[in-house]
Write a protein that holds these residues in place. Structure first.
Motif, PDB file in Angstrom:
ATOM      1  N   PHE A  17       2.466  -7.070  29.678  1.00 40.79           N
ATOM      2  CA  PHE A  17       1.529  -6.022  29.256  1.00 40.79           C
ATOM      3  C   PHE A  17       2.046  -4.656  29.703  1.00 40.79           C
ATOM      4  O   PHE A  17       2.002  -3.676  28.937  1.00 40.79           O
ATOM      5  CB  PHE A  17       0.142  -6.258  29.851  1.00 40.79           C
ATOM      6  N   ASN A  18       2.516  -4.576  30.950  1.00 36.07           N
ATOM      7  CA  ASN A  18       3.031  -3.305  31.462  1.00 36.07           C
ATOM      8  C   ASN A  18       4.247  -2.840  30.668  1.00 36.07           C
ATOM      9  O   ASN A  18       4.376  -1.650  30.341  1.00 36.07           O
ATOM     10  CB  ASN A  18       3.406  -3.442  32.937  1.00 36.07           C
ATOM     11  N   VAL A  61       8.345  -7.942  22.986  1.00 37.95           N
ATOM     12  CA  VAL A  61       7.407  -8.263  24.067  1.00 37.95           C
ATOM     13  C   VAL A  61       6.232  -9.061  23.526  1.00 37.95           C
ATOM     14  O   VAL A  61       5.806 -10.059  24.129  1.00 37.95           O
ATOM     15  CB  VAL A  61       6.910  -6.976  24.761  1.00 37.95           C
ATOM     16  N   THR A  62       5.712  -8.655  22.382  1.00 40.60           N
ATOM     17  CA  THR A  62       4.593  -9.378  21.771  1.00 40.60           C
ATOM     18  C   THR A  62       4.976 -10.817  21.470  1.00 40.60           C
ATOM     19  O   THR A  62       4.204 -11.749  21.735  1.00 40.60           O
ATOM     20  CB  THR A  62       4.150  -8.673  20.468  1.00 40.60           C
ATOM     21  N   GLN A  81      -8.288 -13.487  25.002  1.00 38.55           N
ATOM     22  CA  GLN A  81      -8.185 -12.108  25.469  1.00 38.55           C
ATOM     23  C   GLN A  81      -6.726 -11.657  25.526  1.00 38.55           C
ATOM     24  O   GLN A  81      -6.402 -10.530  25.145  1.00 38.55           O
ATOM     25  CB  GLN A  81      -8.837 -11.970  26.843  1.00 38.55           C
ATOM     26  N   ILE A  82      -5.847 -12.535  25.998  1.00 39.19           N
ATOM     27  CA  ILE A  82      -4.426 -12.204  26.046  1.00 39.19           C
ATOM     28  C   ILE A  82      -3.890 -11.963  24.637  1.00 39.19           C
ATOM     29  O   ILE A  82      -3.218 -10.962  24.370  1.00 39.19           O
ATOM     30  CB  ILE A  82      -3.627 -13.335  26.730  1.00 39.19           C
ATOM     31  N   HIS A  83      -4.197 -12.891  23.746  1.00 37.83           N
ATOM     32  CA  HIS A  83      -3.715 -12.780  22.365  1.00 37.83           C
ATOM     33  C   HIS A  83      -4.264 -11.522  21.698  1.00 37.83           C
ATOM     34  O   HIS A  83      -3.526 -10.776  21.034  1.00 37.83           O
ATOM     35  CB  HIS A  83      -4.117 -14.029  21.585  1.00 37.83           C
ATOM     36  N   GLY A  84      -5.564 -11.281  21.868  1.00 39.34           N
ATOM     37  CA  GLY A  84      -6.168 -10.112  21.242  1.00 39.34           C
ATOM     38  C   GLY A  84      -5.632  -8.815  21.800  1.00 39.34           C
ATOM     39  O   GLY A  84      -5.374  -7.858  21.048  1.00 39.34           O
ATOM     40  N   LEU A  85      -5.418  -8.760  23.122  1.00 38.02           N
ATOM     41  CA  LEU A  85      -4.952  -7.524  23.747  1.00 38.02           C
ATOM     42  C   LEU A  85      -3.535  -7.178  23.329  1.00 38.02           C
ATOM     43  O   LEU A  85      -3.247  -6.041  22.950  1.00 38.02           O
ATOM     44  CB  LEU A  85      -5.045  -7.644  25.267  1.00 38.02           C
ATOM     45  N   ILE A  86      -2.613  -8.146  23.384  1.00 39.64           N
ATOM     46  CA  ILE A  86      -1.225  -7.828  23.053  1.00 39.64           C
ATOM     47  C   ILE A  86      -1.077  -7.454  21.580  1.00 39.64           C
ATOM     48  O   ILE A  86      -0.292  -6.558  21.236  1.00 39.64           O
ATOM     49  CB  ILE A  86      -0.275  -8.996  23.423  1.00 39.64           C
ATOM     50  N   ASN A  87      -1.854  -8.072  20.716  1.00 40.03           N
ATOM     51  CA  ASN A  87      -1.773  -7.721  19.295  1.00 40.03           C
ATOM     52  C   ASN A  87      -2.417  -6.372  19.014  1.00 40.03           C
ATOM     53  O   ASN A  87      -1.928  -5.614  18.161  1.00 40.03           O
ATOM     54  CB  ASN A  87      -2.408  -8.820  18.451  1.00 40.03           C
ATOM     55  N   ASP A 202      -9.639   0.483  20.366  1.00 36.43           N
ATOM     56  CA  ASP A 202      -9.765  -0.979  20.270  1.00 36.43           C
ATOM     57  C   ASP A 202      -9.226  -1.644  21.535  1.00 36.43           C
ATOM     58  O   ASP A 202      -9.836  -2.575  22.077  1.00 36.43           O
ATOM     59  CB  ASP A 202      -8.993  -1.500  19.056  1.00 36.43           C
ATOM     60  N   VAL A 203      -8.071  -1.170  22.005  1.00 37.04           N
ATOM     61  CA  VAL A 203      -7.495  -1.712  23.235  1.00 37.04           C
ATOM     62  C   VAL A 203      -8.412  -1.433  24.417  1.00 37.04           C
ATOM     63  O   VAL A 203      -8.640  -2.307  25.262  1.00 37.04           O
ATOM     64  CB  VAL A 203      -6.090  -1.111  23.480  1.00 37.04           C
ATOM     65  N   ALA A 204      -8.950  -0.223  24.475  1.00 32.61           N
ATOM     66  CA  ALA A 204      -9.861   0.125  25.568  1.00 32.61           C
ATOM     67  C   ALA A 204     -11.077  -0.789  25.583  1.00 32.61           C
ATOM     68  O   ALA A 204     -11.531  -1.227  26.654  1.00 32.61           O
ATOM     69  CB  ALA A 204     -10.298   1.583  25.439  1.00 32.61           C
ATOM     70  N   ASN A 205     -11.606  -1.101  24.418  1.00 29.63           N
ATOM     71  CA  ASN A 205     -12.772  -1.988  24.344  1.00 29.63           C
ATOM     72  C   ASN A 205     -12.431  -3.397  24.838  1.00 29.63           C
ATOM     73  O   ASN A 205     -13.232  -4.040  25.530  1.00 29.63           O
ATOM     74  CB  ASN A 205     -13.300  -2.049  22.908  1.00 29.63           C
ATOM     75  N   LEU A 206     -11.230  -3.870  24.483  1.00 28.02           N
ATOM     76  CA  LEU A 206     -10.796  -5.190  24.948  1.00 28.02           C
ATOM     77  C   LEU A 206     -10.609  -5.195  26.470  1.00 28.02           C
ATOM     78  O   LEU A 206     -11.013  -6.131  27.157  1.00 28.02           O
ATOM     79  CB  LEU A 206      -9.497  -5.589  24.259  1.00 28.02           C
ATOM     80  N   ILE A 207      -9.989  -4.148  26.988  1.00 29.91           N
ATOM     81  CA  ILE A 207      -9.776  -4.053  28.436  1.00 29.91           C
ATOM     82  C   ILE A 207     -11.114  -3.974  29.165  1.00 29.91           C
ATOM     83  O   ILE A 207     -11.307  -4.606  30.208  1.00 29.91           O
ATOM     84  CB  ILE A 207      -8.873  -2.863  28.766  1.00 29.91           C
TER      85      ILE A 207
END
Length: 215
Positions: A17-18, A61-62, A81-87, A202-207
């Motif tokens: 992720f980083n 990375v994805t 959550q992992i799948h949704g965040l990286i995508n 969208d990423v912020a909402n997932l985080i």
């Protein structure tokens, strides 16, 4: 359950992720440099190539995250959550690359101030995304949880700022641009650039969901 207790003995999702977040920030800064140097064809191409390079690196990375999901029995956070965040993170760089390519394909010769404003806001959003993902491994600490939520709120505010700039740009465009071809070009570019901040949100909402569930 404390977030730290969920950490797996295998897998390096947070490191990936980083790494992806670094590519997002690098790609966004290269895109902004492309806009700032748009009048110089050589520099414009140089920075467009850097956007492409960041997007390709992020794709790798994805792919690695998705491969790791299949190999890891216990994951630090929910698999979805992992799948949704990286995508969702990957969508940001895809849009940066799309915006760069669209400007080239549409043969845009010069960019108005609003394009620079939207590109600047995109960089700020992307850098906040980069920061937010660095906090994920440390959510057992209340101060880190608070910092992560604050960063997500900052991304939301930046998205609202980008939306306001886009609406103002559209208003000026339809009032002042007499050339229909230029109007169509710029309308598409404004919409793409504003969408970058949407994907950051969208990423912020997932985080935010990950933070609230695992802190």
């Amino acid at each position: 359950m404390l977030f730290g207790k969920l950490l797996p003995r295998e897998g390096n999702f947070f490191e990936l992720f980083n790494e992806h977040g670094n590519h997002i920030a690098e790609g966004a800064r290269a895109f902004l440099k492309m806009i700032e140097n748009y009048a110089d064809p050589a520099l414009r191409q140089q920075y467009a190539d850097e956007v492409d390079k960041s997007e390709h690196a992020a794709d790798r990375v994805t792919a690695e995250v998705n491969r790791l999901l299949h190999r890891t029995f216990i994951t630090p956070i929910d698999r979805e959550q992992i799948h949704g965040l990286i995508n969702a993170m990957d969508d940001i760089l895809d849009l940066l690359q799309d915006s760069s390519e669209t400007m080239s394909l549409y043969d845009v010769r010069s960019v108005p101030e609003q394009v620079l404003q939207l590109a600047t806001l995109s960089v700020r959003c992307c850098e906040r995304v980069q920061h937010a993902v660095t906090l994920l491994p440390h959510l057992s600490k209340p101060a880190t949880t608070e910092a992560a939520l604050k960063t997500c709120e900052e991304i939301d505010r930046l998205e609202s700022d980008a939306d306001r700039v886009m609406r103002s740009a559209m208003s000026s465009l339809f009032r002042e641009q007499a050339d229909v071809r230029e109007l169509i070009k710029l309308k598409a570019i404004y919409e793409q650039l504003e969408s970058i901040s949407d994907r950051c949100e969208d990423v912020a909402n997932l985080i935010e969901g990950i933070v609230l569930e695992n802190s």
